[in-house]
Scaffold this motif. Structure first.
Motif, PDB file in Angstrom:
ATOM      1  N   PHE A   6      48.698   2.990  33.102  1.00  0.00           N
ATOM      2  CA  PHE A   6      48.170   3.938  34.086  1.00  0.00           C
ATOM      3  C   PHE A   6      47.409   5.042  33.363  1.00  0.00           C
ATOM      4  CE2 PHE A   6      52.310   5.359  32.755  1.00  0.00           C
ATOM      5  CZ  PHE A   6      52.170   6.728  32.583  1.00  0.00           C
ATOM      6  N   THR A   7      46.635   5.774  34.103  1.00  0.00           N
ATOM      7  CA  THR A   7      45.878   6.897  33.564  1.00  0.00           C
ATOM      8  C   THR A   7      46.495   8.197  34.061  1.00  0.00           C
ATOM      9  OG1 THR A   7      44.327   6.842  35.412  1.00  0.00           O
ATOM     10  CG2 THR A   7      43.741   5.575  33.428  1.00  0.00           C
ATOM     11  N   ARG A   8      46.424   9.189  33.223  1.00  0.00           N
ATOM     12  CA  ARG A   8      46.968  10.498  33.545  1.00  0.00           C
ATOM     13  C   ARG A   8      46.068  11.569  32.939  1.00  0.00           C
ATOM     14  NH1 ARG A   8      48.603  12.500  28.858  1.00  0.00           N
ATOM     15  NH2 ARG A   8      49.415  11.106  27.222  1.00  0.00           N
ATOM     16  N   PRO A   9      46.158  12.802  33.421  1.00  0.00           N
ATOM     17  CA  PRO A   9      45.401  13.891  32.791  1.00  0.00           C
ATOM     18  C   PRO A   9      45.917  14.152  31.370  1.00  0.00           C
ATOM     19  CG  PRO A   9      46.099  14.479  35.009  1.00  0.00           C
ATOM     20  CD  PRO A   9      46.816  13.226  34.661  1.00  0.00           C
ATOM     21  N   TYR A  29      45.226  13.532  21.432  1.00  0.00           N
ATOM     22  CA  TYR A  29      44.121  13.710  20.489  1.00  0.00           C
ATOM     23  C   TYR A  29      42.789  13.627  21.230  1.00  0.00           C
ATOM     24  CZ  TYR A  29      47.347  13.432  16.580  1.00  0.00           C
ATOM     25  OH  TYR A  29      48.355  13.707  15.690  1.00  0.00           O
ATOM     26  N   PHE A  30      41.759  14.100  20.558  1.00  0.00           N
ATOM     27  CA  PHE A  30      40.438  14.076  21.183  1.00  0.00           C
ATOM     28  C   PHE A  30      40.072  12.636  21.561  1.00  0.00           C
ATOM     29  CE2 PHE A  30      38.519  18.168  19.152  1.00  0.00           C
ATOM     30  CZ  PHE A  30      39.539  18.901  19.740  1.00  0.00           C
ATOM     31  N   PRO A  31      39.470  12.445  22.710  1.00  0.00           N
ATOM     32  CA  PRO A  31      39.130  11.070  23.119  1.00  0.00           C
ATOM     33  C   PRO A  31      38.030  10.475  22.245  1.00  0.00           C
ATOM     34  CG  PRO A  31      38.187  12.669  24.634  1.00  0.00           C
ATOM     35  CD  PRO A  31      39.070  13.452  23.710  1.00  0.00           C
ATOM     36  N   LYS A  32      38.089   9.155  22.108  1.00  0.00           N
ATOM     37  CA  LYS A  32      37.084   8.442  21.323  1.00  0.00           C
ATOM     38  C   LYS A  32      35.903   8.061  22.214  1.00  0.00           C
ATOM     39  CE  LYS A  32      40.482   6.414  18.168  1.00  0.00           C
ATOM     40  NZ  LYS A  32      40.989   5.155  17.570  1.00  0.00           N
ATOM     41  N   GLU A  36      43.162  18.591  30.471  1.00  0.00           N
ATOM     42  CA  GLU A  36      43.323  17.942  31.768  1.00  0.00           C
ATOM     43  C   GLU A  36      42.035  17.328  32.288  1.00  0.00           C
ATOM     44  OE1 GLU A  36      44.959  20.932  34.238  1.00  0.00           O
ATOM     45  OE2 GLU A  36      47.010  20.767  33.413  1.00  0.00           O
ATOM     46  N   GLU A  37      40.905  17.698  31.697  1.00  0.00           N
ATOM     47  CA  GLU A  37      39.639  17.093  32.091  1.00  0.00           C
ATOM     48  C   GLU A  37      39.502  15.664  31.582  1.00  0.00           C
ATOM     49  OE1 GLU A  37      36.621  19.645  30.629  1.00  0.00           O
ATOM     50  OE2 GLU A  37      37.143  21.340  31.924  1.00  0.00           O
ATOM     51  N   VAL A  38      40.346  15.273  30.648  1.00  0.00           N
ATOM     52  CA  VAL A  38      40.265  13.953  30.029  1.00  0.00           C
ATOM     53  C   VAL A  38      41.286  13.026  30.684  1.00  0.00           C
ATOM     54  CG1 VAL A  38      40.446  12.666  27.869  1.00  0.00           C
ATOM     55  CG2 VAL A  38      39.556  15.003  27.855  1.00  0.00           C
ATOM     56  N   GLU A  39      40.871  11.815  31.000  1.00  0.00           N
ATOM     57  CA  GLU A  39      41.764  10.803  31.536  1.00  0.00           C
ATOM     58  C   GLU A  39      42.284   9.946  30.378  1.00  0.00           C
ATOM     59  OE1 GLU A  39      42.887  10.351  34.570  1.00  0.00           O
ATOM     60  OE2 GLU A  39      41.764  12.047  35.415  1.00  0.00           O
ATOM     61  N   VAL A  40      43.587   9.943  30.210  1.00  0.00           N
ATOM     62  CA  VAL A  40      44.225   9.244  29.105  1.00  0.00           C
ATOM     63  C   VAL A  40      44.970   8.029  29.646  1.00  0.00           C
ATOM     64  CG1 VAL A  40      45.877   9.424  27.199  1.00  0.00           C
ATOM     65  CG2 VAL A  40      44.453  11.388  27.831  1.00  0.00           C
ATOM     66  N   VAL A  41      44.780   6.886  28.998  1.00  0.00           N
ATOM     67  CA  VAL A  41      45.509   5.667  29.369  1.00  0.00           C
ATOM     68  C   VAL A  41      46.889   5.722  28.743  1.00  0.00           C
ATOM     69  CG1 VAL A  41      45.533   3.160  29.266  1.00  0.00           C
ATOM     70  CG2 VAL A  41      43.357   4.378  29.522  1.00  0.00           C
ATOM     71  N   ASP A  42      47.902   5.615  29.569  1.00  0.00           N
ATOM     72  CA  ASP A  42      49.279   5.720  29.098  1.00  0.00           C
ATOM     73  C   ASP A  42      50.095   4.585  29.721  1.00  0.00           C
ATOM     74  OD1 ASP A  42      51.523   6.579  27.854  1.00  0.00           O
ATOM     75  OD2 ASP A  42      51.517   8.605  28.691  1.00  0.00           O
TER      76      ASP A  42
END
Length: 299
Positions: free
Chosen positions: A139-142, A148-151, A124-130
């Protein structure tokens, strides 16, 4: 040899034992010389090939990593899961700024180094573009466990531009992709030093005798107390390198412990089945193997 050929072409049968009893000493002189020459040439060719392989494999300034006594190196040894947890912390705080792990998801950490609640909090600490959403917008979500691990970079070109033209490799299978495995990675991380006399390193590069070419674009990534472990383990350089190498070994081979457990079960089952199968074979075929068959000549 001539007499043997005469017997063969004359239609007479030669006993098989006479052919088996032929040795090198009974061969003619010219055949002895030919076989000796062939053996010397073969041995010399093999030796030359090995020498050329070693000369290509190693140079005067490139060191081969030593073999370290890893706790998981034994045939029945498992990975140190506390070290995997610390290794993930090293990757997250040090390595993830430049290196990606495209084939590892947050869910892979559950039950290995973290609990499910801990991994959910990490994701949840990572903001994922979905998206897209109902209006067609991204949009971005937790992050979630399935992410997968962010790049660190959006594409390889951006990665090269941020690292003076060098592309940081993906670390998902780096241990299996390098000769020496975790020994090489450990030696590389702890092997930075000043170049020897007469060796110059271009600006922006660093000297490392374990890296092919000895000039590497990555600055020394770890040092003493580079981070503070959550469990209170002293973060010395060797400890940090050991933990991240253990984490990378697990990342490249997550079935490591299960494979060894299955191998142990197979050995235990074989220890029981093989004697039983051998006993049944002797019991079943003992009568047939002990028979004596006599052929009566026709009258």
């Amino acid at each position: 040899m001539k007499s043997l050929l005469v017997l063969m072409f004359s239609g007479q049968r030669t006993p098989v034992n006479s052919l088996a009893n032929m040795s090198f000493a009974t061969l003619p002189r010219n055949k002895k010389v030919a076989l000796t020459t062939l053996g010397v040439v073969t041995a010399g060719g093999v030796g030359l090939a090995l020498m050329l392989h070693q000369s290509v494999k190693a140079s005067d300034l490139e060191l081969h990593p030593p073999q370290y006594p890893w706790s998981h190196a034994g045939p029945l040894s498992s990975l140190d899961h506390a070290s995997i947890r610390r290794g993930y912390q090293v990757y997250k705080q040090v390595c993830s700024a430049c290196h990606s792990m495209d084939y590892l998801a947050f869910r892979n950490l559950v039950g290995v180094s973290h609990t499910e609640a801990e991994v959910k909090a990490i994701a949840e600490e990572v903001e994922v573009v979905d998206g897209p959403d109902e209006s067609g917008e991204m949009f971005t979500r937790p992050g979630k466990l399935s992410d997968y691990f962010p790049k660190p970079y959006p594409n390889p070109e951006a990665a090269r531009a941020a690292n003076n033209g060098a592309l940081p490799p993906d670390l998902s299978y780096i241990v299996n992709a390098r000769h020496g495995g975790e020994d090489y990675v450990f030696s590389l991380l702890t092997g930075y030093c000043d170049p020897p006399a007469g060796v110059t390193v271009r600006e922006g590069l660093y000297y490392n005798p374990y890296f092919p070419g000895q000039a590497i674009g990555m600055a020394p990534p770890i040092y003493n107390e580079v981070l503070e472990y959550d469990d209170g383990t002293p973060a010395t350089m060797s400890q940090v390198a050991k933990d991240v190498c253990t984490f990378l070994r697990w990342a490249a081979e997550p079935e490591h412990d299960q494979r060894k457990r299955m191998g142990l079960k197979m050995l235990m089952g074989s220890a029981i089945l093989i004697p039983l199968i051998y006993y049944m074979k002797r019991h079943r075929w003992s009568v047939l193997k002990s028979r004596k068959i006599a052929y009566r000549p026709p009258k």
